[in-house]
Design a protein around this motif. Structure first.
Motif, mmCIF file in Angstrom:
data_model
loop_
_atom_site.group_PDB
_atom_site.id
_atom_site.type_symbol
_atom_site.label_atom_id
_atom_site.label_comp_id
_atom_site.label_asym_id
_atom_site.label_seq_id
_atom_site.Cartn_x
_atom_site.Cartn_y
_atom_site.Cartn_z
ATOM 1 N N PRO A 181 -9.481 7.956 1.894
ATOM 2 C CA PRO A 181 -8.485 7.194 2.632
ATOM 3 C C PRO A 181 -8.118 5.919 1.861
ATOM 4 O O PRO A 181 -8.968 5.398 1.136
ATOM 5 C CB PRO A 181 -9.202 6.843 3.942
ATOM 6 C CG PRO A 181 -10.651 6.858 3.607
ATOM 7 C CD PRO A 181 -10.833 7.837 2.473
ATOM 8 N N VAL A 182 -6.883 5.446 2.014
ATOM 9 C CA VAL A 182 -6.503 4.235 1.283
ATOM 10 C C VAL A 182 -7.322 3.031 1.756
ATOM 11 O O VAL A 182 -7.392 2.028 1.074
ATOM 12 C CB VAL A 182 -4.995 3.910 1.414
ATOM 13 C CG1 VAL A 182 -4.159 4.954 0.713
ATOM 14 C CG2 VAL A 182 -4.581 3.787 2.862
ATOM 15 N N GLY A 183 -7.957 3.183 2.915
ATOM 16 C CA GLY A 183 -8.772 2.085 3.432
ATOM 17 C C GLY A 183 -10.221 2.138 2.973
ATOM 18 O O GLY A 183 -11.073 1.553 3.611
ATOM 19 N N ASP A 184 -10.534 2.844 1.908
ATOM 20 C CA ASP A 184 -11.946 2.944 1.520
ATOM 21 C C ASP A 184 -12.443 1.696 0.808
ATOM 22 O O ASP A 184 -13.628 1.552 0.557
ATOM 23 C CB ASP A 184 -12.211 4.210 0.688
ATOM 24 C CG ASP A 184 -11.649 4.123 -0.727
ATOM 25 O OD1 ASP A 184 -10.942 3.143 -1.028
ATOM 26 O OD2 ASP A 184 -11.906 5.031 -1.520
ATOM 27 N N GLY A 185 -11.514 0.794 0.485
ATOM 28 C CA GLY A 185 -11.931 -0.458 -0.136
ATOM 29 C C GLY A 185 -12.483 -0.283 -1.539
ATOM 30 O O GLY A 185 -13.075 -1.198 -2.091
ATOM 31 N N SER A 220 -6.908 11.387 1.530
ATOM 32 C CA SER A 220 -7.991 12.268 1.989
ATOM 33 C C SER A 220 -7.694 13.740 1.761
ATOM 34 O O SER A 220 -7.858 14.556 2.651
ATOM 35 C CB SER A 220 -8.274 12.031 3.479
ATOM 36 O OG SER A 220 -8.591 10.695 3.709
ATOM 37 N N VAL A 221 -7.228 14.079 0.584
ATOM 38 C CA VAL A 221 -6.966 15.488 0.286
ATOM 39 C C VAL A 221 -8.206 16.090 -0.363
ATOM 40 O O VAL A 221 -8.626 15.646 -1.433
ATOM 41 C CB VAL A 221 -5.774 15.635 -0.681
ATOM 42 C CG1 VAL A 221 -5.515 17.108 -0.972
ATOM 43 C CG2 VAL A 221 -4.542 14.985 -0.092
ATOM 44 N N SER A 276 -10.196 6.042 15.270
ATOM 45 C CA SER A 276 -10.913 4.880 14.738
ATOM 46 C C SER A 276 -10.306 4.462 13.406
ATOM 47 O O SER A 276 -10.164 3.281 13.113
ATOM 48 C CB SER A 276 -12.391 5.201 14.563
ATOM 49 O OG SER A 276 -12.564 6.208 13.592
ATOM 50 N N SER A 277 -9.945 5.462 12.618
ATOM 51 C CA SER A 277 -9.363 5.145 11.323
ATOM 52 C C SER A 277 -8.003 4.456 11.484
ATOM 53 O O SER A 277 -7.670 3.527 10.744
ATOM 54 C CB SER A 277 -9.249 6.436 10.519
ATOM 55 O OG SER A 277 -8.411 6.281 9.436
ATOM 56 N N LEU A 278 -7.234 4.890 12.496
ATOM 57 C CA LEU A 278 -5.955 4.228 12.776
ATOM 58 C C LEU A 278 -6.173 2.789 13.208
ATOM 59 O O LEU A 278 -5.505 1.866 12.745
ATOM 60 C CB LEU A 278 -5.233 4.955 13.906
ATOM 61 C CG LEU A 278 -4.317 6.108 13.562
ATOM 62 C CD1 LEU A 278 -3.636 6.605 14.823
ATOM 63 C CD2 LEU A 278 -3.286 5.694 12.535
#
Lengths: 360, 361, 309
Positions: free
Chosen positions: B37-41, B70-71, C107-109
Motif C-alpha cells: 500500500p502507498v501508506g506503508d511508509g 498492493s498487487v 481501517s486502511s481507508l
C-alpha cells in the motif's frame, strides 16, 4: 412488530432474487462510500461490474481472466462446502493449497529437464496427494485425539507458509536464478506447463478441474450415499449416527476431499498463472474460498456463480483502482459490504417476514 | 517475493544494443504498479513519492495519476499490467522484484509500451529496462556510524529475507564498522518479512536484550526505531524512507530510496525521443541512495567521519568492498585493492570473515 | 538467570507485554463463545480498534481516550456482526470472515494520512520501590496500566463466569439456547451483549498494538494477531486462566525464537518461525487427548438461534 417465521423449505424464488438484491444494495452503499471519497459513484460501480465484461477496450482480455481468477476459488470452495455441510470445519485450505503446490512442483522439478508427457500428470497426482496429506493432519488429530480441527487446520496455514519460504529459498530454489528466491518457471517448461487450452479463453486445466468438481459435487450430493450422509449429518447429527453414518469416517473423507482439491488448485496455479514457487505464492485463495462457499450457499451451482462474482469484483476493482484512482482499501471494504448484504438478505430465503401486532 | 532484490548479470551496466525511439512524444502516460500500500511508509511509499515528483516535474505533459497498490506477484500482476497497457499507458514502472516474469510476458505482447522493472535482471525484449539502487553503499555509511557509536561493541541487524540484497547490506555494514572499531561484532536476526511491525519490534527487543545498542534494519517499518526509543542509549537508522518522526534519537540518520531522479529522467527521455533500453544500478552518486540528515545526537567527529565515507563513495574513491577480504569460512575472496564486479555483488550469498552465524538456506 | 545467552528476566518481562493484544482479544472472544456465538472477525475488530485508537489518541493527546476509542470501534464492528447473526440469522462463520475483510479495508481507508506519526506515550505505572526488587521488579512491576488491566480482566471474567448469576445465564445460553429460551431468558439480547463486549476487548487489544507495542499506524498492523487469539480460546478450552497461559505461551515462543536467533543459536530460522504454531498444536493435542466431549466447548457454539414460539 416484525416477526420471523421459518419456512418449511427455503424459498426458491428468493434464493434466486436475494443475490441480485444484495448486489443492488451493495451498489448503493458502495456508491455512497465512493462518493465520500470524492469519486464519481456511478462511474466506479460501472467500472467494477460492467467494464470487465463489456468495455470494448478491456473486455476481450478481462473476460477470460474471470475464469483464471475464479478457477481456484471454485475448486477449493467445492471441497470445503462438503465438509461445511457435514459440520466439519476445514479453515486451513490455504495451507493445503500451498503444500499441494510445493509437492507438485517438487515432483516435477526432481525430473527437470526431462521432457515427457507423463510429468504433468505425475505432478497433478503429487499435488493432490500433498494437499490431502496436509489435510489429514487435522483430520487424524480430530478423530484420534478429538483435537479441534478449526484450530489445527488454521495453525497449519502458518506452518505451510514457513515451509513455503524455506522451499523458495532452499530446496526448490532455481539453481540458475543467481541466488534469488523462487523456483524455476514451471509454466515455461513444456513438460510441467499448464497453459491456456484454447487461446483467449482463460481455460487452463485448473478451470476444467473446477467445472468437473462442480458437476461431481452436484451428483454426489443429489444421488450418492455419501452425499446423503453428509447432508444428514449436517442437518441431524444424531439421526445420522442412527442411520449408520460413522462421524470419524466422514471427518476423514471431508478433509481428504477438500485437501486434495485445494492441493490441486495450488498445483494448477503454480504450473499456470503463477508460474513458480515464490515467497509470495500464498495469496489467500484458501480463505477467500471459504467466503465463496458460503456465498454459494454450499450449493455446487451457487459456488460456481459466487466464484465468478468474487472474481468480477477483484478484476473490476483493479480497473476502478487504476482508472479512477479508487484506493485498494476501498475495494476491499466494498467486497466486505457485498458479503454483508448477501448474508443479510439470505434471511428472506429461509424465513418469512410477518408484520403483526403484539396482541395477535 | 515481496519486492526488490537485486539486479544483476555481468551486462548490468553495459550499454545495451539500443532500440532507440527517436521520435519524441507530446504527452506521456506513466503508470505504476506497487506491491504494497502507498501508506506503508517505506518501499512503496518512496516509489509513490517518485511518482508524485514526476507529476510535478512535467505538469500537463505527463499523466502520472495511474497507479495500483498492493498487487500480489504472479498472475495478478500480469493481469494488472496488461490492463494498464490496454488502457493507454506509454510507460509502466513495475516496482517489485517478483514482477519479473510478468513484466517480460506482458512486454512481449505490447512492443510499443515501455516497461521499467525495479530490481530485476531480465530484459527479454527491447522494451524492457531494469533499474535498481546500490543500497549497500548506504549501509557502509550507517555501518561506519554504528561502529563508532556502539558502546557495547554489539551491533544488531534485522534482516528481511536471506537474499543477496540483505547479505550485501550486512557485509557492507559489518566491514565498515570493523574498519573504525575492530572490536565490533554483529548479530543478525532474520524476520522473514519485509513488513510486520509487531515482529520487527520483537526482533529489535531481542537484539537489545542481547546487549546490542545500535540497530540496523532491512525491514521497512518504523517499529524497530519505536522499540529502540524505549531504551535509553539505543540508536537506529531510518530504512527506505527518512523516518523523520524518530529524530533526533533513536533515528540518528537514514538510508533513503530516492526514485524521483530516475523516474524524471526516464520519462523525460521518452518525451524528447532519447529513450533507450537500459539497466541502471545507481547509488549514492546517482542520487538514488540518499543519506538522510545526521542528527545532533551523533558526536561531531562521528558525523564528520560518516560524511567522509559518503562523499568518498559518491566520488568513486571508496568501494565498500575493497580487498583484501576473506569469506566467512576463511577462504580468500578479494585480493589487495580488488573490488567485486557487479555480477558477483548481485549474487552475493556468503558472509565475510568475522560475522558469526549462518545464512539460512 | 541466563540460559543459552538469553536473560530469563527480560524475556519474561517482554513476553508479558508482547502477549497483551492477543490476551485481550482472546478473553473477549472467550466470553462471546461461552454465549454460544463464534465470531471469526476478531482480526477485523482488532485492526479497527488499532486505527481508531491511534487516531483518537493522537488527536486528543490522551492515550486513555485512545483505548476507549479503540474499544468503541471494536464494539461498533461487533454490532454489525450481531446485527447479521442475531437479527438477520446469517451464518456465523461467513459473517465473521466478512467482518475481517471489511475491517482490513475500512481501517486502511481511515488510516490514510496517519502514517508516520508518533502517538502519545503510554507510560509505566509508577510502583515505586516495587519495580526495584530484583527479578520480580522487572517482570511484574514495571509495566503500563493496560498490562495490569488485562490481568485484572482475567480474574474478573473468571469470577463473572463462575460465581455470578449473570455468568451462569451466559453459560446456559451457550450450552442450550432452547432451554435458556424456555426458561425465559432473552437469548439474542444476551448474545448481543457478549458480542459487543468481545468487540470492545478486541478493539482495545488492537489499540494496544498501535499505541504501545509498535507504536504507530500502518496498514495491516495487527498482522494476524486476531487469528492467534481465536486459536488461543480453543487452546484454553474456554477457561480464562488457560487463555492467559496460552497467550503467554504463544507470546513467549514468538519472542523466544527471535531471542534465540539474536543469541546466535544454530537452529535453522525457518524451523524457529514455525515453532510457535507447531508447539501450540502439540500442546493442544496433549490437552485434548483422553478427554471427554469437545474439551469444554459450549454445546451450542456456532448454532443459529431462532425462537419459533
Amino acid at each position: 412488530m416484525m416477526r420471523l417465521e421459518k419456512r418449511a423449505t427455503p424459498s426458491r424464488a428468493w434464493s434466486v432474487a436475494t443475490p441480485v438484491l444484495a448486489v443492488l444494495l451493495t451498489m448503493i452503499a458502495g456508491g455512497i462510500l465512493f462518493a465520500m471519497l470524492g469519486k464519481d459513484p456511478v462511474a466506479a460501480i460501472r467500472t467494477i461490474f460492467w467494464d470487465p465484461l463489456f468495455n470494448p477496450q478491456f473486455a476481450a482480455y478481462s473476460r477470460p481472466q474471470l475464469l483464471v481468477k475464479a478457477g481456484p476459488l471454485i475448486l477449493i470452495a467445492i471441497g470445503l462446502s462438503l465438509g461445511f455441510r457435514a459440520g466439519v470445519w476445514n479453515i486451513g485450505a490455504e495451507g493445503q493449497y500451498v503444500v499441494g503446490a510445493l509437492t507438485g512442483a517438487a515432483a516435477g522439478l526432481a525430473l527437470y529437464p526431462m521432457e515427457s508427457r507423463l510429468i504433468f500428470p505425475l505432478m497433478v497426482i503429487a499435488g493432490a496427494l500433498g494437499g490431502l496429506l496436509w489435510a489429514m493432519i487435522p483430520a487424524i488429530l480430530r478423530t484420534v485425539f478429538r483435537t479441534n480441527e478449526i484450530l489445527v487446520s488454521l495453525l497449519l496455514v502458518y506452518v505451510a507458509q514457513a515451509l513455503l519460504s524455506s522451499m523458495a529459498l532452499g530446496a526448490l530454489r532455481n539453481p540458475q536464478g543467481g541466488g534469488f528466491p523462487g523456483s524455476r518457471n514451471l509454466s515455461q517448461w513444456a513438460s510441467s506447463a499448464n497453459p491456456e487450452l484454447i487461446a483467449g479463453t482463460g481455460m487452463h486445466w485448473g478451470v476444467v478441474a473446477a467445472f468437473i468438481a462442480v458437476i461431481f459435487a452436484y451428483i454426489l450430493l443429489q444421488r450418492h450415499m455419501l452425499g446423503f450422509s453428509i447432508r444428514l449429518t449436517g442437518q441431524a447429527p444424531r439421526a445420522a449416527r442412527f442411520a449408520g453414518v460413522s462421524p470419524r469416517r466422514l471427518v476423514i473423507l471431508c478433509f481428504g476431499i477438500s485437501g486434495a482439491l485445494a492441493g490441486l488448485a495450488g498445483l494448477f496455479e503454480v504450473t499456470g498463472p503463477a508460474g513458480q514457487i515464490s515467497l509470495d505464492f500464498a495469496q489467500g485463495y484458501g480463505f477467500t474460498a471459504i467466503i465463496v462457499a458460503f456465498l454459494g450457499r454450499l450449493n455446487p451451482i451457487g459456488i460456481l456463480l459466487a466464484g465468478l462474482l468474487m472474481a468480477l469484483t477483484y478484476i473490476g476493482g483493479e480497473l476502478a483502482q487504476f482508472m479512477l484512482g479508487v484506493p485498494a482499501a476501498a475495494i476491499q471494504a466494498f467486497q466486505g459490504m457485498l458479503l454483508f448484504f448477501l448474508l443479510a438478505v439470505d434471511i428472506l430465503t429461509n424465513y418469512r417476514i410477518r408484520w403483526a401486532r403484539e396482541a395477535s | 517475493m515481496k519486492r526488490r532484490l537485486l539486479l544483476a548479470t555481468a551486462a548490468a551496466l553495459m550499454a545495451l544494443p539500443a532500440a532507440s525511439f527517436a521520435q519524441g512524444m507530446d504527452k506521456v502516460k506513466a503508470c505504476f504498479i506497487y506491491v504494497g500500500p502507498v501508506g506503508d511508509g517505506g518501499w512503496t511509499y518512496q516509489h509513490d513519492l517518485g511518482r508524485q515528483a514526476l507529476a510535478a516535474e512535467y505538469g500537463d505533459r505527463v499523466d502520472a495519476t495511474t497507479y495500483q497498490e498492493s498487487v500480489p506477484e504472479g498472475a495478478d500482476s500480469e493481469r494488472v499490467m496488461t490492463q494498464m497497457a490496454l488502457s493507454g499507458c506509454n510507460i509502466i514502472f513495475a516496482t517489485s522484484f517478483g514482477y519479473m516474469d510478468a513484466v517480460n510476458n506482458v512486454a512481449a505482447k505490447f512492443p510499443n509500451v515501455k516497461f521499467e522493472h525495479a530490481t530485476g535482471y531480465r530484459r527479454d525484449h527491447a522494451n524492457v529496462s531494469t533499474y535498481d539502487a546500490r543500497f549497500y553503499e548506504g549501509r557502509a555509511v550507517t555501518g561506519t556510524m554504528a561502529g563508532l557509536m556502539t558502546k557495547s561493541d554489539k551491533i544488531g541487524y534485522i534482516g528481511s529475507f536471506p537474499i543477496p540484497e540483505n547479505i550485501q547490506g550486512i557485509n557492507a555494514a559489518y566491514l565498515a564498522a570493523k574498519k573504525v572499531n575492530p572490536d565490533a561484532t554483529m548479530s543478525v536476526v532474520w524476520a522473514y518479512t519485509w513488513f510486520d511491525p509487531a515482529k520487527e519490534a520483537d526482533a529489535a527487543r531481542a537484539l537489545i536484550e542481547q546487549g546490542v545498542d545500535v540497530i540496523l534494519q532491512h525491514t521497512d517499518s518504523t517499529a524497530p526505531l519505536a522499540e529502540a526509543a524505549k531504551t535509553p542509549g539505543v540508536v537506529g537508522f531510518g530504512q527506505a524512507s527518512d523516518m523523520a518522526e524518530f529524530k533526533p534519537s533513536p533515528r540518528v540518520a537514514s538510508i533513503i530510496d530516492n526514485w524521483a531522479p530516475y523516474y524524471i529522467e526516464r520519462v523525460g527521455a521518452l518525451l524528447d525521443g532519447t529513450y533507450e533500453q537500459g539497466a541502471t544500478w545507481a547509488g549514492i552518486a546517482g542520487g538514488e541512495v540518499e543519506i538522510g540528515e545526521i542528527t545532533d545526537a551523533v558526536p561531531a567527529e562521528v558525523k564528520t567521519k560518516a560524511q567522509e565515507v559518503r562523499d568518498a563513495i559518491a566520488a568513486g574513491t571508496l568501494h565498500p568492498f575493497t580487498g583484501p577480504l576473506k569469506k566467512q569460512d576463511g577462504s580468500d575472496w578479494l585480493a589487495e585493492g580488488e573490488t567485486p564486479d557487479d555480477a558477483e555483488l548481485a549474487g552475493m550469498n556468503f558472509y565475510v570473515e568475522g560475522i558469526t552465524g549462518e545464512i539460512p538456506n | 538467570m541466563d540460559i543459552g545467552g538469553i536473560n530469563l528476566v527480560t524475556l519474561l518481562a517482554t513476553l508479558i507485554v508482547a502477549s497483551v493484544p492477543i490476551l485481550m482479544a482472546a478473553l473477549g472472544e472467550m466470553v462471546v463463545e461461552k454465549s454460544g456465538t463464534l465470531n471469526l472477525g476478531v482480526e477485523g475488530m482488532m485492526i479497527m480498534g488499532a486505527v481508531t485508537g491511534f487516531v483518537v489518541a493522537v488527536t486528543t493527546g490522551n492515550p486513555v481516550l485512545g483505548f476507549l476509542g479503540g474499544a468503541a470501534a471494536g464494539a461498533a464492528m461487533a454490532g454489525l456482526f450481531a446485527l447479521l447473526t442475531q437479527v438477520l440469522l446469517a451464518n456465523q462463520v461467513a459473517s465473521g470472515l466478512a467482518l475481517t475483510l471489511f475491517g482490513l479495508g475500512l481501517s486502511s481507508l481511515m488510516g490514510q494520512g496517519w502514517n508516520g506519526i508518533r502517538p502519545p506515550l503510554t507510560g509505566d505505572v509508577p510502583l515505586g520501590p516495587l519495580a526495584d526488587i530484583p527479578v520480580l521488579g522487572p517482570i511484574l512491576f514495571s509495566h503500563d496500566w493496560m498490562v495490569y488491566l488485562s490481568l485484572i480482566l482475567v480474574v474478573a471474567i473468571w469470577w463473572f463466569l463462575r460465581a455470578t448469576r449473570a455468568g451462569l445465564i451466559l453459560r446456559a445460553v451457550g450450552e442450550s439456547h432452547e432451554a435458556a429460551h424456555a426458561l425465559g431468558y432473552k437469548v439474542r439480547r444476551i448474545r448481543t451483549g457478549a458480542i459487543l463486549f468481545g468487540g470492545a476487548m478486541a478493539g482495545m487489544g488492537g489499540a494496544y498494538v498501535s499505541l504501545v507495542r509498535v507504536p504507530q499506524w500502518t496498514d495491516g498492523i495487527t498482522s494476524g494477531a486476531g487469528w492467534i487469539a481465536l486459536a488461543i480460546v480453543v487452546f484454553a478450552s474456554w477457561k480464562p486462566w488457560r487463555v492467559l497461559m496460552g497467550a503467554w505461551l504463544f507470546g513467549g515462543i514468538s519472542v523466544l525464537q527471535l531471542n534465540l536467533q539474536a543469541a546466535g543459536s544454530r537452529i535453522p530460522v525457518e524451523y524457529l518461525t514455525m515453532s510457535p504454531y507447531i508447539i501450540t498444536i502439540l500442546v493442544l493435542v496433549l490437552i485434548s487427548s483422553g478427554r471427554g466431549r469437545a474439551m469444554g466447548a459450549p454445546a451450542d457454539l456456532g448454532k443459529t438461534f431462532h425462537a419459533s414460539h
